[in-house]
Design an enzyme around this catalytic site. Structure first.
Site, PDB file in Angstrom:
ATOM      1  N   ASP A  67       0.806  -1.220   0.000  1.00  0.00           N
ATOM      2  CA  ASP A  67       0.000   0.000   0.000  1.00  0.00           C
ATOM      3  C   ASP A  67       0.842   1.275   0.000  1.00  0.00           C
ATOM      4  O   ASP A  67       2.050   1.239   0.238  1.00  0.00           O
ATOM      5  CB  ASP A  67      -0.952   0.008   1.215  1.00  0.00           C
ATOM      6  CG  ASP A  67      -0.297  -0.528   2.487  1.00  0.00           C
ATOM      7  OD1 ASP A  67       0.946  -0.468   2.594  1.00  0.00           O
ATOM      8  OD2 ASP A  67      -1.016  -1.016   3.368  1.00  0.00           O
ATOM      9  N   ASN A 136      -7.537  -2.664  14.140  1.00  0.00           N
ATOM     10  CA  ASN A 136      -8.927  -2.966  13.796  1.00  0.00           C
ATOM     11  C   ASN A 136      -9.025  -4.191  12.891  1.00  0.00           C
ATOM     12  O   ASN A 136     -10.068  -4.465  12.317  1.00  0.00           O
ATOM     13  CB  ASN A 136      -9.575  -1.748  13.107  1.00  0.00           C
ATOM     14  CG  ASN A 136      -8.864  -1.380  11.817  1.00  0.00           C
ATOM     15  OD1 ASN A 136      -7.909  -2.040  11.403  1.00  0.00           O
ATOM     16  ND2 ASN A 136      -9.328  -0.325  11.165  1.00  0.00           N
ATOM     17  N   HIS A 138      -7.170  -4.683  10.093  1.00  0.00           N
ATOM     18  CA  HIS A 138      -6.864  -4.487   8.670  1.00  0.00           C
ATOM     19  C   HIS A 138      -5.578  -5.208   8.279  1.00  0.00           C
ATOM     20  O   HIS A 138      -4.686  -5.400   9.098  1.00  0.00           O
ATOM     21  CB  HIS A 138      -6.842  -2.998   8.272  1.00  0.00           C
ATOM     22  CG  HIS A 138      -5.686  -2.201   8.778  1.00  0.00           C
ATOM     23  ND1 HIS A 138      -5.829  -0.898   9.222  1.00  0.00           N
ATOM     24  CD2 HIS A 138      -4.368  -2.468   8.903  1.00  0.00           C
ATOM     25  CE1 HIS A 138      -4.644  -0.432   9.578  1.00  0.00           C
ATOM     26  NE2 HIS A 138      -3.745  -1.369   9.396  1.00  0.00           N
ATOM     27  N   GLU A 143      -9.644  -2.143   5.125  1.00  0.00           N
ATOM     28  CA  GLU A 143     -10.265  -1.783   6.396  1.00  0.00           C
ATOM     29  C   GLU A 143     -11.543  -2.594   6.625  1.00  0.00           C
ATOM     30  O   GLU A 143     -12.118  -3.134   5.669  1.00  0.00           O
ATOM     31  CB  GLU A 143     -10.603  -0.284   6.374  1.00  0.00           C
ATOM     32  CG  GLU A 143      -9.391   0.637   6.248  1.00  0.00           C
ATOM     33  CD  GLU A 143      -8.647   0.827   7.580  1.00  0.00           C
ATOM     34  OE1 GLU A 143      -8.503  -0.128   8.360  1.00  0.00           O
ATOM     35  OE2 GLU A 143      -8.189   1.963   7.826  1.00  0.00           O
TER      36      GLU A 143
HETATM   37  C1  F6R Z   1       1.461  -1.363   6.118  1.00  0.00           C
HETATM   38  C2  F6R Z   1       0.248  -2.105   6.284  1.00  0.00           C
HETATM   39  C3  F6R Z   1      -0.554  -2.076   7.549  1.00  0.00           C
HETATM   40  C4  F6R Z   1       0.274  -2.347   8.800  1.00  0.00           C
HETATM   41  C5  F6R Z   1      -0.598  -2.290  10.032  1.00  0.00           C
HETATM   42  C6  F6R Z   1       0.180  -2.544  11.306  1.00  0.00           C
HETATM   43  O1  F6R Z   1       1.998  -1.598   4.830  1.00  0.00           O
HETATM   44  O2  F6R Z   1      -0.121  -2.730   5.363  1.00  0.00           O
HETATM   45  O3  F6R Z   1      -1.564  -3.046   7.432  1.00  0.00           O
HETATM   46  O4  F6R Z   1       0.864  -3.612   8.684  1.00  0.00           O
HETATM   47  O5  F6R Z   1      -1.214  -1.040  10.117  1.00  0.00           O
HETATM   48  O6  F6R Z   1       1.087  -1.508  11.493  1.00  0.00           O
HETATM   49  P1  F6R Z   1       2.144  -1.534  12.686  1.00  0.00           P
HETATM   50  O7  F6R Z   1       3.107  -2.631  12.377  1.00  0.00           O
HETATM   51  O8  F6R Z   1       2.803  -0.186  12.645  1.00  0.00           O
HETATM   52  O9  F6R Z   1       1.370  -1.789  13.940  1.00  0.00           O
END
Ligand code: F6R
Length: 244
Positions: A67, A136, A138, A143
């Site tokens: 992403d 959440n 994702h 989402e």
């Molecule tokens: C980032 C991504 C997100 C993160 C998620 C957890 O490329 O795809 O899904 O993996 O938000 O983020 P952290 O590791 O910062 O808790």
């Protein structure tokens, strides 16, 4: 689903790096699906360490990132393109031409999603997809929603995600509200999926995602249906699972 329980973040990172390095050693032309966020940073650091020792060669590896924030370009320090260079690409011998990430500066969402889908098609199936887990549920920026979205799409970040990401920005008003993300089908088609999760703040969502029903309201729950999914998590992240 396999679970690898680690005592702490450092061990979790080493285990995930072990799996990624085995993949690259066994298939030097692997397509790696990569994630950003704080959790995978330790695994990337470990891979750079092994590369510096001469243990892994990334010269033929191809990568595709999950992403990118809409509105941010590679020269923006908060962009995921910048993150990947700082935390991984600049530390190994990967050919940047073989790395792919959505173009956050493309205002035409339809065109960008179509372009990224064709990049994914041209690479063939992802050999190993690395994931983090949002509070959440994702994965990528898929989402919670009423249904799963198949391919690359423009997504509006939930308030939980904006709040979680504000730590990387000076002010919450600077956190982008939209992102381009790979879809659930792209992730599920990967031959192998490895997720890293760390910390007590993720314990509830780990329990809900992997020990609750499969539902688009908890997007990561779909991974329960993947044939080769490994959760590499530390004790704190698994604490509610253990108790039950
Ligand atoms: C980032 C991504 C997100 C993160 C998620 C957890 O490329 O795809 O899904 O993996 O938000 O983020 P952290 O590791 O910062 O808790």
């Amino acid at each position: 689903m396999k679970i690898i329980e680690s005592p702490d973040y450092a061990h979790m990172s080493r285990k995930a790096a072990n799996i990624i390095s085995a993949q690259v050693i066994l298939k030097p032309t692997s397509v790696l699906g990569l994630a950003t966020g704080s959790t995978p940073i330790g695994a990337y650091r470990q891979l750079i360490g092994w590369y510096n020792k001469g243990d892994i060669d990334f010269s033929a590896v191809r990568t595709v990132n999950l992403d990118e924030y809409v509105g941010l370009g590679p020269s923006d320090e908060q962009s995921y393109a910048h993150f990947m260079r700082v935390h991984f690409f600049d530390g190994v011998n990967i050919d940047l031409k073989n790395t792919h990430i959505p173009n956050g500066l493309e205002p035409d969402a339809r065109a960008e999603c179509q372009r990224y889908d064709s990049v994914l098609r041209s690479l063939g199936r992802i050999d190993l997809q690395l994931l983090g887990l949002g509070h959440n549920g994702h994965i990528g920026f898929n989402e919670p929603a009423d249904c799963f979205t198949k391919g690359t799409h423009l997504t509006e970040l939930s308030s939980t995600t904006v709040e979680a990401n504000r730590r990387f920005f000076e002010d919450v008003s600077q956190v982008p509200r939209f992102a381009y993300t790979m879809g659930i089908c792209d992730i599920m088609q990967a031959r192998r999926v490895v997720m890293v999760v760390s910390g007590a703040s993720k314990a509830r969502i780990v329990r809900d995602a992997f020990f609750g029903p499969v539902t688009p309201r908890v997007p990561a729950s779909i991974l329960q249906l993947h044939r080769d999914f490994t959760l590499v998590a530390d004790r704190e992240a698994l604490s509610l699972v253990e108790r039950e």
